[in-house]
Design a protein around this motif. Sequence first.
Motif, short mmCIF file in Angstrom:
data_model
loop_
_atom_site.label_atom_id
_atom_site.label_comp_id
_atom_site.label_asym_id
_atom_site.label_seq_id
_atom_site.Cartn_x
_atom_site.Cartn_y
_atom_site.Cartn_z
N SER A 1 17.18 3.20 11.79
CA SER A 1 16.55 2.92 13.17
C SER A 1 15.28 2.27 13.16
CB SER A 1 16.62 4.20 13.81
OG SER A 1 15.71 5.04 13.19
N ASP A 2 14.80 2.12 11.81
CA ASP A 2 13.51 1.55 11.75
C ASP A 2 13.36 0.03 11.15
OD1 ASP A 2 12.11 3.81 12.50
OD2 ASP A 2 11.88 4.72 10.50
N VAL A 3 14.78 -0.53 10.73
CA VAL A 3 14.85 -1.68 9.99
C VAL A 3 14.21 -2.71 10.60
CG1 VAL A 3 16.23 -3.48 9.22
CG2 VAL A 3 16.69 -1.15 8.70
N ALA A 4 14.28 -2.85 12.18
CA ALA A 4 13.65 -3.89 12.97
C ALA A 4 12.91 -3.38 13.95
CB ALA A 4 14.80 -4.46 13.76
N PRO B 1 0.73 -1.25 0.03
CA PRO B 1 -0.14 0.04 0.05
C PRO B 1 0.88 1.13 0.07
CG PRO B 1 -0.95 -1.60 1.54
CD PRO B 1 0.53 -2.14 1.15
N ASP B 2 0.36 2.25 -0.88
CA ASP B 2 1.22 3.42 -0.67
C ASP B 2 1.55 3.96 0.54
OD1 ASP B 2 1.06 3.42 -3.54
OD2 ASP B 2 -0.49 4.95 -3.82
N GLU B 3 0.58 4.10 1.39
CA GLU B 3 1.01 4.65 2.66
C GLU B 3 1.98 3.87 3.45
OE1 GLU B 3 -2.54 2.17 3.46
OE2 GLU B 3 -1.97 3.53 1.79
N LEU B 4 2.18 2.69 3.07
CA LEU B 4 3.26 2.00 3.76
C LEU B 4 4.55 1.90 2.92
CD1 LEU B 4 0.96 -0.84 5.28
CD2 LEU B 4 1.79 1.40 6.26
N PHE B 5 4.31 2.10 1.77
CA PHE B 5 5.70 1.79 0.97
C PHE B 5 7.20 2.28 1.56
CE2 PHE B 5 8.58 2.20 -2.67
CZ PHE B 5 8.49 1.07 -3.03
N ASP B 6 7.16 3.52 1.87
CA ASP B 6 8.63 4.08 2.34
C ASP B 6 9.00 3.45 3.64
OD1 ASP B 6 8.83 5.70 0.10
OD2 ASP B 6 7.82 7.34 1.08
N LEU B 7 8.05 2.98 4.34
CA LEU B 7 8.51 2.50 5.45
C LEU B 7 9.01 0.85 5.59
CD1 LEU B 7 8.51 2.29 8.59
CD2 LEU B 7 6.18 1.83 8.79
N ILE B 8 8.39 0.20 4.41
CA ILE B 8 8.79 -1.00 4.19
C ILE B 8 9.84 -1.24 3.32
CG2 ILE B 8 8.02 -3.12 2.97
CD1 ILE B 8 5.19 -2.59 4.08
N ALA B 9 9.98 -0.30 2.35
CA ALA B 9 10.82 -0.28 1.34
C ALA B 9 12.16 0.18 1.60
CB ALA B 9 10.41 -0.06 -0.23
N PHE B 10 12.28 1.49 2.00
CA PHE B 10 13.17 2.25 2.40
C PHE B 10 13.37 2.76 3.74
CE2 PHE B 10 11.75 2.92 -2.10
CZ PHE B 10 12.91 2.45 -2.79
#
Length: 135
Positions: free
Chosen positions: A16-19, A3-12
């Motif tokens: 500090s957000d990886v895990a 989903p567009d609203e989650l793309f940046d968080l998941i893909a890039f």
Amino acid sequence: MVPDELFDLIAFPDDSDVASVERQQAIEKSFSSIWLCDNCGRLLRETEDGVVASYVAETTPPRVWADFSDRDALGRVQLRHPRSVADINRQRLLLHPPLRLVLYGESGDECAGEANFGLDASGNPDESLWAVTLD
């Protein structure tokens, strides 16, 4: 299919957000909301506002600008130029090796190839770098 609203968080994600728990929940949310239509065989997902979105696989490889002179130790074209990164981000591409791509350059040349993870300074695979073996 993310989903567009989650793309940046998941893909890039930021380092500090990886895990992070938030990122893991976003991954689970995005993939748990997808199902296969028994009639047409398409992947479907219901958005948060109740609209059903259909995903159709693209049959042609994505085109990405490349600086053909930027090569790694294995002779692969590296996609780290800002224009390459802009093409990757604009098309919302995710690298799941091997990924078929068509590279194009300033001169109008095009060349198909297979993208894999690039190498870091010590020669180890780096999932944040893309390198393409040309056909």
